[in-house]
Design an enzyme around this catalytic site. Sequence first.
Site, PDB file in Angstrom:
ATOM      1  N   LYS A 121       0.733  -1.197  -0.024  1.00  0.00           N
ATOM      2  CA  LYS A 121       0.286   0.088   0.047  1.00  0.00           C
ATOM      3  C   LYS A 121       0.841   1.202   0.125  1.00  0.00           C
ATOM      4  O   LYS A 121       0.622   2.214  -0.843  1.00  0.00           O
ATOM      5  CB  LYS A 121      -0.740  -0.098   1.229  1.00  0.00           C
ATOM      6  CG  LYS A 121      -1.805   1.119   1.275  1.00  0.00           C
ATOM      7  CD  LYS A 121      -2.425   1.480   2.570  1.00  0.00           C
ATOM      8  CE  LYS A 121      -1.461   2.284   3.340  1.00  0.00           C
ATOM      9  NZ  LYS A 121      -2.088   2.791   4.564  1.00  0.00           N
ATOM     10  N   ASP A 139      -6.339   1.178   0.849  1.00  0.00           N
ATOM     11  CA  ASP A 139      -6.343   1.264   2.576  1.00  0.00           C
ATOM     12  C   ASP A 139      -7.432   0.922   3.155  1.00  0.00           C
ATOM     13  O   ASP A 139      -8.355   0.257   2.361  1.00  0.00           O
ATOM     14  CB  ASP A 139      -5.924   2.695   2.860  1.00  0.00           C
ATOM     15  CG  ASP A 139      -6.923   3.710   2.411  1.00  0.00           C
ATOM     16  OD1 ASP A 139      -8.183   3.440   1.744  1.00  0.00           O
ATOM     17  OD2 ASP A 139      -6.810   4.843   2.946  1.00  0.00           O
TER      18      ASP A 139
END
Length: 222
Positions: A121, A139
């Site tokens: 991420k 996320d």
Amino acid sequence: MLNRQQIRYCLDTMGEMFPNAHCELVHRNPFELLIAVVLSAQCTDALVNKVTKQLFEKYKTPEDYISVSLEELQQDIRSIGLYRNKAKNIQKLCALLIEKYSGQVPTDRDELMKLPGVGRKTANVVVSVAFGVPAIAVDTHVERVSKRLGFCRWKDSVLEVEETLMRKIPKEEWSITHHRMIFFGRYHCKAQAPKCDVCPLLEVCREGKKRRKRGESVASTK
Ligand code: SF4
């Protein structure tokens, strides 16, 4: 699951709702962005920005971060969750940047993921925001919104969510969709109180329809 037309409708609507969606982590260059994203794990962007305002005045280069003791860096970021580990990772990361990348942030996601404290991420955010490489960083907001709306399956892992979104969304829209989904999840389709009653996506949203059926929609706008 949403069909192609419904996905288009969702993307366009989020675009209309949040035309200025952007990365809310304050930074002046790729290195500051990398540090800010590492600090932001399980922490709000607002708190990270509060801390980095002073942090980025004191530490400007990877060398600066390793020139102080671990304890000093920990003190400088102590209001951020998991600060002990994050300080350790930042010092290791900076040492590696100097040793292997001439002090520069790598532009390649796989290289970024070799750095301590940098997961998929984080790497996706950095390549997308700092270097303009199309990417979708999943996320908590992106995952929740994608699952509630029906872009992907409830049981999908974070990686599966990312792969599904990349398959269903045109590549040139990956990065902007990532920001719009974060804004949509942060300010509208919130974790605890999604605004289903005033949501323009209610008619296509499986979670919204379920909540409406259960009579939860009025309460959910509070
Ligand atoms: S209808 Fe509710 S759950 Fe669905 S996207 Fe809108 S706010 Fe989120």
